[in-house]
Design a protein around this motif. Sequence first.
Motif, PDB file in Angstrom:
ATOM      1  N   VAL A 151     -32.062 -35.666   1.352  1.00  0.00           N
ATOM      2  CA  VAL A 151     -32.163 -35.020   0.105  1.00  0.00           C
ATOM      3  C   VAL A 151     -30.594 -34.170   0.312  1.00  0.00           C
ATOM      4  CG1 VAL A 151     -32.694 -32.989  -1.226  1.00  0.00           C
ATOM      5  CG2 VAL A 151     -34.460 -34.549  -0.147  1.00  0.00           C
ATOM      6  N   GLY A 152     -29.908 -34.413  -0.805  1.00  0.00           N
ATOM      7  CA  GLY A 152     -28.701 -33.585  -0.919  1.00  0.00           C
ATOM      8  C   GLY A 152     -28.953 -32.270  -1.542  1.00  0.00           C
ATOM      9  N   LEU A 153     -28.210 -31.167  -1.137  1.00  0.00           N
ATOM     10  CA  LEU A 153     -28.607 -29.865  -1.553  1.00  0.00           C
ATOM     11  C   LEU A 153     -27.287 -29.161  -2.019  1.00  0.00           C
ATOM     12  CD1 LEU A 153     -30.613 -28.452   1.647  1.00  0.00           C
ATOM     13  CD2 LEU A 153     -31.406 -29.194  -0.721  1.00  0.00           C
ATOM     14  N   ASN A 154     -27.398 -28.429  -2.972  1.00  0.00           N
ATOM     15  CA  ASN A 154     -26.263 -27.562  -3.157  1.00  0.00           C
ATOM     16  C   ASN A 154     -26.681 -25.835  -2.892  1.00  0.00           C
ATOM     17  OD1 ASN A 154     -23.870 -26.525  -4.273  1.00  0.00           O
ATOM     18  ND2 ASN A 154     -24.966 -25.904  -6.382  1.00  0.00           N
ATOM     19  N   GLY A 155     -26.261 -25.099  -1.989  1.00  0.00           N
ATOM     20  CA  GLY A 155     -26.434 -23.869  -1.792  1.00  0.00           C
ATOM     21  C   GLY A 155     -27.431 -23.934  -0.576  1.00  0.00           C
ATOM     22  N   VAL A 156     -27.878 -22.801  -0.098  1.00  0.00           N
ATOM     23  CA  VAL A 156     -28.689 -22.697   0.774  1.00  0.00           C
ATOM     24  C   VAL A 156     -30.208 -22.554   0.408  1.00  0.00           C
ATOM     25  CG1 VAL A 156     -29.169 -21.589   3.361  1.00  0.00           C
ATOM     26  CG2 VAL A 156     -26.730 -21.878   2.367  1.00  0.00           C
ATOM     27  N   ALA A 164     -37.172 -35.183   5.099  1.00  0.00           N
ATOM     28  CA  ALA A 164     -36.945 -35.692   6.557  1.00  0.00           C
ATOM     29  C   ALA A 164     -35.707 -35.195   7.020  1.00  0.00           C
ATOM     30  CB  ALA A 164     -36.795 -37.407   6.335  1.00  0.00           C
ATOM     31  N   GLN A 165     -34.569 -35.414   6.215  1.00  0.00           N
ATOM     32  CA  GLN A 165     -33.076 -34.725   6.483  1.00  0.00           C
ATOM     33  C   GLN A 165     -32.526 -34.116   5.338  1.00  0.00           C
ATOM     34  OE1 GLN A 165     -30.600 -37.231   9.018  1.00  0.00           O
ATOM     35  NE2 GLN A 165     -32.400 -38.411   9.414  1.00  0.00           N
ATOM     36  N   TYR A 166     -31.469 -33.508   5.350  1.00  0.00           N
ATOM     37  CA  TYR A 166     -30.807 -33.008   4.098  1.00  0.00           C
ATOM     38  C   TYR A 166     -29.316 -33.238   4.263  1.00  0.00           C
ATOM     39  CZ  TYR A 166     -29.677 -28.643   6.407  1.00  0.00           C
ATOM     40  OH  TYR A 166     -29.208 -27.636   7.447  1.00  0.00           O
ATOM     41  N   ARG A 167     -28.361 -33.071   3.494  1.00  0.00           N
ATOM     42  CA  ARG A 167     -26.919 -33.104   3.412  1.00  0.00           C
ATOM     43  C   ARG A 167     -26.600 -32.116   2.166  1.00  0.00           C
ATOM     44  NH1 ARG A 167     -28.479 -35.622   7.264  1.00  0.00           N
ATOM     45  NH2 ARG A 167     -28.105 -37.692   7.814  1.00  0.00           N
ATOM     46  N   ALA A 168     -25.408 -31.438   2.556  1.00  0.00           N
ATOM     47  CA  ALA A 168     -25.039 -30.300   1.598  1.00  0.00           C
ATOM     48  C   ALA A 168     -23.725 -30.964   1.734  1.00  0.00           C
ATOM     49  CB  ALA A 168     -24.935 -29.055   2.213  1.00  0.00           C
ATOM     50  N   PHE A 169     -23.215 -31.691   0.554  1.00  0.00           N
ATOM     51  CA  PHE A 169     -21.580 -32.331   0.836  1.00  0.00           C
ATOM     52  C   PHE A 169     -20.738 -31.378  -0.183  1.00  0.00           C
ATOM     53  CE2 PHE A 169     -24.042 -36.601   1.185  1.00  0.00           C
ATOM     54  CZ  PHE A 169     -23.862 -36.755   2.403  1.00  0.00           C
TER      55      PHE A 169
END
Length: 254
Positions: A151-156, A164-169
């Motif tokens: 999953v891609g995230l914006n913010g915290v 399973a995992q996340y990324r904050a690009f």
Amino acid sequence: MAVDPVNPLVVLGALTEAADAIAAALAATSDWGETGGKDGQHHSDLAADAAAVAVLVDAGYGVLSEESGRTHPERPITVVVDPLDGSTNASRRMSWWATSLCAVDADGPLASTVIDLRHEVRYTAIRGQGAARDGTPIRPSGCRDLGEAIVGLNGVPAGHGGWAQYRAFGAAALDLCAVADGTLDGYLDATTDELGVWDYLGALLVCREAGIEVVDAAGRDLLTLEHGDRRTPVAGATPELRDALLALHPEHGT
């Protein structure tokens, strides 16, 4: 001389011309640091914006830009422009930043392009005609289970969402396009109303034409042409995954 703003292929061609002008302007810009004026605004943002607006206005389109606001609202097509999405990444030469342009007519998003400027990857979409990455049709991963999702995230987020995992690009337009082509399985804006329409609209059409519905965490229409409006987009490769991500947002009390 203005081009015909009705044919979607002509419109997409104008978006491509504007994107090429942005790339040329950035190549000629030596200072990519902050201007010291508007919070978070970089010299590269201004150079890219000026290049795009000049091309689009001359071609007969209105413009809604993050940097310069709305120009020619009376024209039948408005191009929503983020000249440099991920400008902080770009200023530090981190490899995730883009140009995003989306043409909007009376029926909504008509054509868009989102270009990964670091890697020269180009996403395109035309309403009713599908979406592509570098000319090849794209589709999402098909992931339904949050526990298996990247999953891609914006913010915290408030805590681990169970993915399973996340990324904050740091570039929403590219994050959403990555969901459209299966690079990511989902995207959650964990903030509340920080993103302007220029941050996501080009990618929204790419997602839509790839078979993904992008929604607002508060249930609002994501299409707005008001410069001050902010939204909170959420997307998943499947409706099941999108709903699981949507339930994690504080807007829904979890």
